[in-house]
Design a protein around this motif. Structure first.
Motif, PDB file in Angstrom:
ATOM      1  N   ILE A  74     -13.724   4.528  -8.770  1.00  0.00           N
ATOM      2  CA  ILE A  74     -14.386   3.653  -7.792  1.00  0.00           C
ATOM      3  C   ILE A  74     -14.922   2.404  -8.476  1.00  0.00           C
ATOM      4  N   ARG A  75     -14.711   1.274  -7.848  1.00  0.00           N
ATOM      5  CA  ARG A  75     -15.295   0.014  -8.299  1.00  0.00           C
ATOM      6  C   ARG A  75     -15.884  -0.708  -7.087  1.00  0.00           C
ATOM      7  N   GLY A  76     -17.044  -1.340  -7.295  1.00  0.00           N
ATOM      8  CA  GLY A  76     -17.691  -2.054  -6.197  1.00  0.00           C
ATOM      9  C   GLY A  76     -18.176  -1.139  -5.094  1.00  0.00           C
ATOM     10  N   GLY A  77     -18.315   0.161  -5.403  1.00  0.00           N
ATOM     11  CA  GLY A  77     -18.858   1.103  -4.436  1.00  0.00           C
ATOM     12  C   GLY A  77     -17.910   1.499  -3.319  1.00  0.00           C
ATOM     13  N   VAL A  78     -16.623   1.120  -3.431  1.00  0.00           N
ATOM     14  CA  VAL A  78     -15.684   1.417  -2.352  1.00  0.00           C
ATOM     15  C   VAL A  78     -14.424   2.073  -2.903  1.00  0.00           C
ATOM     16  N   MET A  79     -13.768   2.813  -2.028  1.00  0.00           N
ATOM     17  CA  MET A  79     -12.470   3.406  -2.326  1.00  0.00           C
ATOM     18  C   MET A  79     -11.402   2.532  -1.675  1.00  0.00           C
ATOM     19  N   ARG A  80     -10.339   2.259  -2.408  1.00  0.00           N
ATOM     20  CA  ARG A  80      -9.276   1.398  -1.894  1.00  0.00           C
ATOM     21  C   ARG A  80      -8.285   2.244  -1.088  1.00  0.00           C
ATOM     22  N   THR A  81      -8.602   2.381   0.189  1.00  0.00           N
ATOM     23  CA  THR A  81      -7.843   3.267   1.070  1.00  0.00           C
ATOM     24  C   THR A  81      -6.679   2.568   1.769  1.00  0.00           C
ATOM     25  N   GLY A  82      -6.560   1.257   1.625  1.00  0.00           N
ATOM     26  CA  GLY A  82      -5.477   0.534   2.276  1.00  0.00           C
ATOM     27  C   GLY A  82      -4.099   0.922   1.774  1.00  0.00           C
ATOM     28  N   GLN A  83      -4.027   1.554   0.615  1.00  0.00           N
ATOM     29  CA  GLN A  83      -2.740   1.942   0.027  1.00  0.00           C
ATOM     30  C   GLN A  83      -2.164   3.217   0.644  1.00  0.00           C
ATOM     31  N   LEU A  84      -2.942   3.911   1.492  1.00  0.00           N
ATOM     32  CA  LEU A  84      -2.515   5.198   2.039  1.00  0.00           C
ATOM     33  C   LEU A  84      -1.665   4.992   3.296  1.00  0.00           C
ATOM     34  N   THR A  85      -0.464   4.545   3.088  1.00  0.00           N
ATOM     35  CA  THR A  85       0.400   4.185   4.205  1.00  0.00           C
ATOM     36  C   THR A  85       1.596   5.119   4.374  1.00  0.00           C
ATOM     37  N   GLY A  86       1.627   6.202   3.661  1.00  0.00           N
ATOM     38  CA  GLY A  86       2.655   7.202   3.917  1.00  0.00           C
ATOM     39  C   GLY A  86       3.716   7.232   2.854  1.00  0.00           C
ATOM     40  N   PRO A  87       4.820   7.982   3.097  1.00  0.00           N
ATOM     41  CA  PRO A  87       5.080   8.793   4.292  1.00  0.00           C
ATOM     42  C   PRO A  87       4.250  10.075   4.322  1.00  0.00           C
ATOM     43  N   GLY A  88       4.263  10.748   5.451  1.00  0.00           N
ATOM     44  CA  GLY A  88       3.454  11.944   5.601  1.00  0.00           C
ATOM     45  C   GLY A  88       1.984  11.622   5.458  1.00  0.00           C
ATOM     46  N   LEU A  89       1.264  12.475   4.766  1.00  0.00           N
ATOM     47  CA  LEU A  89      -0.146  12.226   4.487  1.00  0.00           C
ATOM     48  C   LEU A  89      -0.335  11.405   3.219  1.00  0.00           C
ATOM     49  N   GLY A  90       0.765  10.999   2.601  1.00  0.00           N
ATOM     50  CA  GLY A  90       0.693  10.047   1.502  1.00  0.00           C
ATOM     51  C   GLY A  90       0.625  10.628   0.117  1.00  0.00           C
ATOM     52  N   ALA A  91       0.622  11.961  -0.003  1.00  0.00           N
ATOM     53  CA  ALA A  91       0.479  12.576  -1.325  1.00  0.00           C
ATOM     54  C   ALA A  91       1.826  13.096  -1.801  1.00  0.00           C
ATOM     55  N   VAL A  92       2.440  12.403  -2.740  1.00  0.00           N
ATOM     56  CA  VAL A  92       3.653  12.876  -3.397  1.00  0.00           C
ATOM     57  C   VAL A  92       3.244  13.359  -4.773  1.00  0.00           C
TER      58      VAL A  92
END
Length: 496
Positions: free
Chosen positions: A470-488
């Motif tokens: 974490i940097r700046g107190g936030v999680m960079r969640t914009g990258q979670l665009t798939g496919p599926g739930l995004g976890a390969v």
């Protein structure tokens, strides 16, 4: 160490009677029961064809104390499913969840609770593999959840357990299987799972689970297709964590922070989850005000004037009177600090039906009061609302299907929303972050695995920069665009 277990042959059709989610909608009674999902396949349907699962274990860098319990290790359940669509395509899906036995099954020893959860995972693999229902993942969950609950009841009896396996504990184990099915569904169609929650893919609208007031509405009405770019992270200050250097018994020389001030400087934190044991007002008051003082000093150094707290008692308050007295004392001692408290989480017993005297109407006039351990279905959400709870804690560990259904019901009821953790590393954090990034109005996400068991996410970190660090107190969640739930998975999980 990871070892996969595969069911060698397909069992007979799993048939479920009764409601998988016996929900009462917000003020409107839901259906008393549901038939099995669907029988005739269509291109947008899936059917499970294979299930495997494995466990991996990690030791915490430092113990995590909450609700009077101390945890120093974690067992992670990893699940892989293979599905086939109605038009013959096949895909693998991956789901993962920490077996949080100390939290979900507190009435037994940690060893006994973990053993029961691992045995449940073995049973759920066979149950999931035997499911011949065809439909959307929510359709499958509607059939599988009551089967999982029956398995848990039977296993508890077979093991001679003094306390029945709680529904919450069952949901935690089941959540990895549910996530894997949602993940496989999205991957089968080359889409983010969040793009599959409309009438195009779902056979049934939400009235099937949430009652007539949801007629014609689907989950896409209540979750966003695109994830928010960043999500605020609530840093967990465990009940035994060092606030100041004087609190340190042993300094860990592993390159990570040891005190709250060091964590603030490293991660640029602005949101803080304060774990409190309850039962000792003087100790709880001292902890809140000390944390407020340290945070205030660090924010002054950084010239930051916007930060927030939440208070999590993990049921530790003996009664609501204790909570009210403590909140009023904090407000008198630090008026500005009090205004920075965004909400209070599960102050009294999770047994809402057995604890009806501890209503939260007065406390909710001061701050949103969020139900967590007591929230195991939308029926319990309805009960919590009647008792004065004004918010819900969404958790991936209660299942993707249920989390989204509860999010829909809570939004329609105008409730406060937040996403909480179960010390989720790796894929389980990706799963949790996906929910946090797409539920409108969510206050933020707790993500404490980076504090207590960062080694469990080490292989995932390079693939998802800004998610596990974490940097700046936030999680960079914009990258979670798939496919599926995004976890390969980065390791040798996917097969075939």
């Amino acid at each position: 160490m990871t070892s996969w277990s595969r069911r060698p042959t397909r069992r007979a059709v799993l048939r479920a009677a009764g409601a998988a989610l016996p929900f009462a909608s917000m003020g409107v009674s839901g259906p008393a029961g549901h038939a099995p999902a669907v029988r005739a396949a269509r291109p947008a349907d899936i059917r499970v064809t294979d299930v495997t699962h494995a466990f991996e274990g990690h030791t915490y860098r430092a113990p995590y104390m909450f609700g009077g319990r101390s945890v120093d290790r974690v067992t992670i359940l990893n699940v892989q499913v293979r599905v086939r669509t109605g038009d013959g395509r096949e895909a693998y899906g991956f789901g993962s969840m920490t077996l949080g036995n100390a939290w979900s099954f507190p009435k037994v020893s940690q060893d006994e609770g973990l053993g029961a959860m691992m045995a449940l995972a073995d049973a759920f693999r066979a149950t999931t593999a035997a499911c011949d229902e065809q439909g959307h993942p929510v359709d499958l969950w509607r059939v599988l959840e009551p089967a999982y609950l029956r398995e848990a009841a039977a296993l508890g009896r077979a093991r001679g357990m003094a306390s029945p396996i709680p529904k919450l504990c069952t949901l935690v184990v089941a959540s990895a299987f549910d996530a894997a099915i949602h993940d496989a569904y999205g991957k089968a169609f080359g889409l983010s799972s969040y793009a599959t929650y409309s009438s195009r893919h779902m056979r049934h609208d939400l009235s099937r689970d949430l009652g007539p007031s949801f007629k014609g509405q689907y989950l896409d009405r209540f979750v966003s297709l695109a994830p928010r770019p960043v999500t605020p992270v609530f840093h967990s200050v465990g009940a035994s964590d060092a606030i100041e250097p004087a609190d340190l018994k042993v300094r860990l020389d592993d390159g990570l922070p040891n005190t709250l001030a060091e964590w603030i400087a490293r991660d640029g934190l602005t949101h803080f989850k304060i774990k409190l044991n309850g039962g000792n007002e003087a100790q709880d008051f001292d902890r809140i005000t000390r944390i407020d003082r340290v945070v205030r000093e660090e924010m002054g150094k950084r010239r930051v004037d916007d930060w927030h707290y939440l208070l999590d008692f993990n049921e530790g308050c003996p009664n609501v009177g204790y909570l009210l007295a403590l909140l009023r004392k904090v407000r008198e001692a630090t008026p500005d600090g009090f205004t920075r408290i965004k909400y209070v989480e599960q102050p009294t017993s999770r047994d809402l039906a057995g604890d009806r005297a501890n209503v939260m109407h007065e406390a909710s006039k001061l701050l949103p009061v969020v139900v967590d351990e007591g929230l195991v279905d939308v029926e319990s959400l309805h009960l919590a609302r009647s008792m004065g709870y004004t918010g819900v804690a969404l958790k991936a560990c209660k299942g993707q299907s249920q989390a989204l259904l509860i999010a829909a019901a809570a939004q329609q009821a105008g409730m406060f929303l937040c996403v909480q953790d179960l010390t989720c590393p790796g894929a389980s954090l990706i799963h949790s972050a996906g929910i946090a990034a797409r539920v409108p109005g969510n206050a933020g996400i707790e993500a404490n695995a980076r504090q207590f068991v960062p080694a469990a996410s080490a292989a995932w970190d390079p693939k998802f920069p800004g998610l596990f660090t974490i940097r700046g107190g936030v999680m960079r969640t914009g990258q979670l665009t798939g496919p599926g739930l995004g976890a390969v998975p980065p390791g040798p999980y996917l097969q075939g």
